[in-house]
Design a protein around this motif. Structure first.
Motif, PDB file in Angstrom:
ATOM      1  N   LYS A   1      31.149 -12.114   4.223  1.00 15.10           N
ATOM      2  CA  LYS A   1      30.399 -10.854   4.284  1.00 15.10           C
ATOM      3  C   LYS A   1      29.582 -10.788   5.574  1.00 15.10           C
ATOM      4  O   LYS A   1      29.324 -11.804   6.212  1.00 15.10           O
TER       5      LYS A   1
ATOM      6  N   TYR B   1      27.353  -6.906   3.461  1.00 10.97           N
ATOM      7  CA  TYR B   1      28.395  -5.881   3.466  1.00 10.97           C
ATOM      8  C   TYR B   1      29.771  -6.498   3.643  1.00 10.97           C
ATOM      9  O   TYR B   1      29.919  -7.514   4.318  1.00 10.97           O
ATOM     10  N   ASP B   2      30.776  -5.825   3.075  1.00 13.32           N
ATOM     11  CA  ASP B   2      32.152  -6.149   3.450  1.00 13.32           C
ATOM     12  C   ASP B   2      32.360  -5.601   4.848  1.00 13.32           C
ATOM     13  O   ASP B   2      31.744  -4.600   5.225  1.00 13.32           O
TER      14      ASP B   2
ATOM     15  N   CYS C   1      30.515  -2.192   6.825  1.00 15.17           N
ATOM     16  CA  CYS C   1      29.306  -2.756   7.420  1.00 15.17           C
ATOM     17  C   CYS C   1      28.731  -1.771   8.436  1.00 15.17           C
ATOM     18  O   CYS C   1      29.388  -1.428   9.407  1.00 15.17           O
TER      19      CYS C   1
END
Ligand code: ZN
Length: 202
Positions: A24, A180-181, A185
């Motif tokens: 992530k 975040y992925d 992001c």
């Protein structure tokens, strides 16, 4: 105890665009090694954590940490609890207990990390302890990244937490910030590139 202040004062609360070990992205990164570079601070944090554990009545024979991140915190915690310390390390990506470390059948083992996010690595190390017949009696970390339920905080575990909910998790405080992925992001959208902490001298 103001854990965030301790991290900020030590220059261990980094701001940027980071690629975490989970894959992530995040705007913040906690560099616990910077906090623990002062042995007095390490001793103080570990003794507070040890107090919480002793007060809870959980009996511990041995502390085990996954390398590399958990070693300093785990070693200091073992010292504060007056117990043995061992560590697990990745050998070709597989968490392994080697170096002649042994776990006896029924040995009560507390698993320690510097920071527990979802608990992935520490859980892999725990399964190696159990494989040798050890009993994992608790998890501990200096800080909880806010995904898992810890003793002393009513917040429920998030679905991403991998720790078992029938084993207590002790930490000195919580750090909650968004991850975040890559696909969504906001920092990537702004055009910067995520980098792995440690790869640029930090
Ligand atoms: Zn990003």
């Amino acid at each position: 105890m103001n854990l965030e202040k301790i991290y900020r004062d030590a220059g261990a609360y980094l701001e940027g665009h980071f690629l975490l070990s989970s894959g992530k992205h995040s705007q913040f990164y906690l560099q616990s090694a910077k906090v623990l570079e002062d042995p007095k601070v390490a001793e103080e944090l570990a003794s507070r954590l040890a107090e919480m554990i002793k007060k809870s009545g959980v009996q511990v024979d041995t502390v085990c940490a996954p390398a590399l991140g958990g070693i300093l915190a785990g070693y200091e915690l073992a010292r504060a609890l007056g117990v043995r310390f061992i560590f697990a390390e990745r050998v070709e990506k597989v968490m392994t207990i080697r170096r002649g470390f042994e776990v006896q059948k029924g040995e009560k083992v507390l698993m320690c990390e510097d920071i527990i996010t979802t608990g992935g690595s520490v859980l892999e190390a725990a399964s190696q302890v159990e494989k040798q017949g050890g009993e994992v009696v608790a998890f501990a970390a200096l800080a909880n990244r806010g995904f898992c339920k810890r003793v002393g905080n009513e917040n429920d575990a998030k679905p991403t937490c991998k720790l078992p909910n029938d084993v207590p998790f002790f930490a000195l405080g919580d750090f909650e910030f968004d991850v975040y992925d890559e696909e969504n992001c906001p920092l990537c959208v702004d055009g910067s590139k995520a980098f792995k902490p440690g790869s640029r001298g930090n």
